[in-house]
Design a protein around this motif. Sequence first.
Motif, PDB file in Angstrom:
ATOM      1  N   LEU A  60      32.172   8.132  71.496  1.00 29.62           N
ATOM      2  CA  LEU A  60      31.175   8.852  72.365  1.00 29.62           C
ATOM      3  C   LEU A  60      30.177   8.057  73.018  1.00 29.62           C
ATOM      4  CD1 LEU A  60      30.572  11.779  69.771  1.00 29.62           C
ATOM      5  CD2 LEU A  60      32.198  11.752  71.522  1.00 29.62           C
ATOM      6  N   PHE A  61      29.880   6.944  72.550  1.00 28.49           N
ATOM      7  CA  PHE A  61      28.798   6.071  73.411  1.00 28.49           C
ATOM      8  C   PHE A  61      29.834   5.717  74.778  1.00 28.49           C
ATOM      9  CE2 PHE A  61      25.992   2.814  74.410  1.00 28.49           C
ATOM     10  CZ  PHE A  61      24.903   3.278  73.867  1.00 28.49           C
ATOM     11  N   PHE A  62      30.963   5.262  74.412  1.00 27.22           N
ATOM     12  CA  PHE A  62      31.722   4.821  75.766  1.00 27.22           C
ATOM     13  C   PHE A  62      31.912   5.874  76.587  1.00 27.22           C
ATOM     14  CE2 PHE A  62      32.498   0.918  73.145  1.00 27.22           C
ATOM     15  CZ  PHE A  62      32.244  -0.053  74.064  1.00 27.22           C
ATOM     16  N   LEU A  63      32.087   7.073  76.174  1.00 25.72           N
ATOM     17  CA  LEU A  63      32.420   8.390  76.960  1.00 25.72           C
ATOM     18  C   LEU A  63      30.988   8.536  77.860  1.00 25.72           C
ATOM     19  CD1 LEU A  63      34.160  10.904  77.528  1.00 25.72           C
ATOM     20  CD2 LEU A  63      32.765  12.119  75.668  1.00 25.72           C
ATOM     21  N   ALA A  64      29.947   8.782  76.974  1.00 25.11           N
ATOM     22  CA  ALA A  64      28.681   8.997  77.713  1.00 25.11           C
ATOM     23  C   ALA A  64      28.436   7.688  78.873  1.00 25.11           C
ATOM     24  CB  ALA A  64      27.485   8.957  76.749  1.00 25.11           C
ATOM     25  N   GLY A  65      28.798   6.487  78.449  1.00 25.62           N
ATOM     26  CA  GLY A  65      28.365   5.466  79.357  1.00 25.62           C
ATOM     27  C   GLY A  65      29.132   5.484  80.537  1.00 25.62           C
ATOM     28  N   GLY A  66      30.494   6.172  80.710  1.00 23.16           N
ATOM     29  CA  GLY A  66      31.410   6.125  81.613  1.00 23.16           C
ATOM     30  C   GLY A  66      30.781   7.516  82.398  1.00 23.16           C
ATOM     31  N   HIS A  67      30.249   8.338  81.896  1.00 20.41           N
ATOM     32  CA  HIS A  67      29.848   9.594  82.453  1.00 20.41           C
ATOM     33  C   HIS A  67      28.967   8.977  83.393  1.00 20.41           C
ATOM     34  CE1 HIS A  67      27.722  13.428  83.330  1.00 20.41           C
ATOM     35  NE2 HIS A  67      28.896  13.928  82.746  1.00 20.41           N
ATOM     36  N   ALA A  68      27.711   8.363  82.723  1.00 20.60           N
ATOM     37  CA  ALA A  68      26.408   8.014  83.326  1.00 20.60           C
ATOM     38  C   ALA A  68      26.860   6.915  84.543  1.00 20.60           C
ATOM     39  CB  ALA A  68      25.582   7.302  82.398  1.00 20.60           C
ATOM     40  N   ALA A  69      27.585   6.037  84.193  1.00 23.40           N
ATOM     41  CA  ALA A  69      28.230   5.071  85.119  1.00 23.40           C
ATOM     42  C   ALA A  69      28.691   5.508  86.189  1.00 23.40           C
ATOM     43  CB  ALA A  69      28.671   3.821  84.414  1.00 23.40           C
ATOM     44  N   GLY A  70      29.712   6.313  86.140  1.00 19.02           N
ATOM     45  CA  GLY A  70      30.266   7.002  87.437  1.00 19.02           C
ATOM     46  C   GLY A  70      29.348   7.625  88.172  1.00 19.02           C
ATOM     47  N   GLY A  71      28.413   8.482  87.760  1.00 18.45           N
ATOM     48  CA  GLY A  71      27.489   9.089  88.530  1.00 18.45           C
ATOM     49  C   GLY A  71      26.530   8.043  89.426  1.00 18.45           C
ATOM     50  N   SER A  72      26.083   7.062  88.386  1.00 16.65           N
ATOM     51  CA  SER A  72      24.918   5.984  89.210  1.00 16.65           C
ATOM     52  C   SER A  72      25.787   5.137  90.367  1.00 16.65           C
ATOM     53  CB  SER A  72      24.662   5.181  87.962  1.00 16.65           C
ATOM     54  OG  SER A  72      24.107   4.049  88.549  1.00 16.65           O
ATOM     55  N   TRP A  73      27.170   4.937  89.974  1.00 16.75           N
ATOM     56  CA  TRP A  73      27.948   4.015  90.879  1.00 16.75           C
ATOM     57  C   TRP A  73      28.008   4.872  92.275  1.00 16.75           C
ATOM     58  CZ3 TRP A  73      28.798   0.154  93.681  1.00 16.75           C
ATOM     59  CH2 TRP A  73      29.947   0.061  94.237  1.00 16.75           C
ATOM     60  N   ALA A  74      28.441   6.059  92.022  1.00 18.63           N
ATOM     61  CA  ALA A  74      28.666   7.038  93.208  1.00 18.63           C
ATOM     62  C   ALA A  74      27.437   7.191  93.900  1.00 18.63           C
ATOM     63  CB  ALA A  74      29.167   8.345  92.770  1.00 18.63           C
ATOM     64  N   ARG A  75      26.440   7.180  93.268  1.00 13.80           N
ATOM     65  CA  ARG A  75      25.032   7.481  94.347  1.00 13.80           C
ATOM     66  C   ARG A  75      24.907   6.053  94.895  1.00 13.80           C
ATOM     67  NH1 ARG A  75      23.626  10.305  89.622  1.00 13.80           N
ATOM     68  NH2 ARG A  75      22.554   8.487  88.548  1.00 13.80           N
ATOM     69  N   ALA A  76      24.860   4.985  94.358  1.00 12.12           N
ATOM     70  CA  ALA A  76      24.603   3.842  94.667  1.00 12.12           C
ATOM     71  C   ALA A  76      25.520   3.572  95.995  1.00 12.12           C
ATOM     72  CB  ALA A  76      24.930   2.528  93.778  1.00 12.12           C
ATOM     73  N   ARG A  77      26.787   3.841  95.906  1.00 12.32           N
ATOM     74  CA  ARG A  77      27.871   3.559  96.841  1.00 12.32           C
ATOM     75  C   ARG A  77      27.452   4.269  97.949  1.00 12.32           C
ATOM     76  NH1 ARG A  77      34.024   5.150  96.162  1.00 12.32           N
ATOM     77  NH2 ARG A  77      32.794   7.108  95.963  1.00 12.32           N
ATOM     78  N   ALA A  78      26.943   5.569  97.785  1.00  5.31           N
ATOM     79  CA  ALA A  78      26.688   6.520  99.102  1.00  5.31           C
ATOM     80  C   ALA A  78      25.522   6.103  99.781  1.00  5.31           C
ATOM     81  CB  ALA A  78      26.334   8.001  98.486  1.00  5.31           C
ATOM     82  N   ALA A  79      24.696   5.276  99.058  1.00  2.00           N
ATOM     83  CA  ALA A  79      23.472   4.871  99.511  1.00  2.00           C
ATOM     84  C   ALA A  79      23.561   3.382 100.383  1.00  2.00           C
ATOM     85  CB  ALA A  79      22.309   4.708  98.610  1.00  2.00           C
ATOM     86  N   GLY A  80      24.956   2.954 100.375  1.00 10.05           N
ATOM     87  CA  GLY A  80      25.201   1.706 101.001  1.00 10.05           C
ATOM     88  C   GLY A  80      25.182   0.700 100.056  1.00 10.05           C
ATOM     89  N   ASP A  81      24.808   0.488  98.886  1.00 10.61           N
ATOM     90  CA  ASP A  81      24.591  -0.431  97.925  1.00 10.61           C
ATOM     91  C   ASP A  81      25.857  -0.957  97.487  1.00 10.61           C
ATOM     92  OD1 ASP A  81      23.372  -2.317  96.160  1.00 10.61           O
ATOM     93  OD2 ASP A  81      22.810  -0.801  94.650  1.00 10.61           O
ATOM     94  N   THR A  82      26.032  -2.497  97.218  1.00 14.52           N
ATOM     95  CA  THR A  82      27.200  -3.180  96.631  1.00 14.52           C
ATOM     96  C   THR A  82      27.344  -3.173  95.270  1.00 14.52           C
ATOM     97  OG1 THR A  82      25.987  -5.280  96.721  1.00 14.52           O
ATOM     98  CG2 THR A  82      26.862  -4.733  98.674  1.00 14.52           C
ATOM     99  N   ALA A  83      28.665  -3.599  95.090  1.00 12.87           N
ATOM    100  CA  ALA A  83      29.125  -3.763  93.678  1.00 12.87           C
ATOM    101  C   ALA A  83      28.183  -4.590  92.890  1.00 12.87           C
ATOM    102  CB  ALA A  83      30.551  -3.996  93.481  1.00 12.87           C
TER     103      ALA A  83
END
Length: 453
Positions: A60-83
């Motif tokens: 469940l911790f990795f499930l929650a981590g993936g949920h949060a990371a997916g949203g965080s990376w999607a927002r960062a990518r949309a704002a022009g951030d790099t990996a």
Amino acid sequence: MSRDRCVDFLRAWAIVLVVLGHWLITALVREPDGRITAPELLATVPWTQWLTLAFQIMPLFFLAGGHAAGGSWARARAAGDTAAGWLGRRALRLLLPTGVYSALVLLAVGICSAVGVDPDTLALVGWAMAMQFWFLPVYLLLSALTPPLYAAHRRWGLLVPPVMGAVALVVDVLVLTVHAPYLGLLDYVLVWGVAYQLGFCWRDGLLTRSRLLPLVMASSGAVAFAALVALGPFPVSLILVTGQTPSNTDPPSAAMLAWVVAQVGLCLLVAPAVRRLLERERVWRLVRPVGAVSMTLYLWHMLPVLAVAAAFYLTGLAPEPVLGSAAWWGLRLPWLLLLGAVLTGVVAALRPLDRGLGALYARTGPDAAPDAGPRRAWPRRAWPRRAWPLWLGLALAVAALGRLAERGFAPDGRFPVLPALGLALGTALVTLNRWTAGRRSEQTEKARVADRV
């Protein structure tokens, strides 16, 4: 109510169960010569291995981590951030508190070694203080792989987790048949990565379009786990037991993969009820503070065990009924309450340190708010040409944390020179790279403003 509240609850719930599980199975014995030993409950009282089904909550911790990371990376990518820019922020949130914790523990180990503390006792204490570290290198690796994993998710969706699971099963078969232990390291990323990838799917609604899918996951995962334990070579214990081969966690096995699927399915089934419960502000006010100190709880939760051992076992004040007896189990409740009280004091004492780390984290860049995404669009080429310190720092940190998780802070009673140096240098490189990236971003923004003027 947003789904994020449910995700935060999963993180808090997972941390609480990890802490309680470690405390519950910790047994201390004062030997006639005054030494303190820690017999392994799961090996000494085999039926207790069934308890791990309730306390192995890391899927469940990795499930929650993936949920949060997916949203965080999607927002960062949309704002022009790099990996690299995004990863630098994520890694720093783990490495700063871990580095401080490790530095303090290593300082204590060095002092104890210098004054002649018994090497066996020091090794036991060093192992206890590092037993939770296995999670950190795995999570750092999955964080580093988030951009390609999320790209695969965006293209193939629900096909990705089964493919990862299939590869994990092939690796597990090879580990069991040709005895390739180093190949098994892949399953740390693959098996736990299935839960992480399912977090992406959960966030995008792919797992909840039909109530049938979570039910199928929960039932099929449970049946597969039962079959692998009853008919296959795998033990029931979902925590490492000394001498037990094969293990379900070292590396994660096919049985652990089945448990991941079952637990994620069950989580999705109860999530609507949990969300309704969390809509009550009284309930949320109980959950939110735990999430705010989750990293502190995870890192420091074995310190109360050492404090209680020194206060009650070294002095001979603690009652010591036979391990696993009714009297021993009867003392578990006061044991847990005492440790909880001590940990509450530890968390309160560490609050200024946590605030200081938060301030340091904020100074490493203008967009350093956790999971909030960048405050402004970063130049897309601000990091890739100069990101080598980040990747080198992550490599050193992952290797050092893995070594500490395997052997503890005092292997054979000695100071772990190479892991200590690796973790210190790795954390410093990630911190320095993050700070210089923030400075470059500020300078670029000032130049753009000047050009517009």
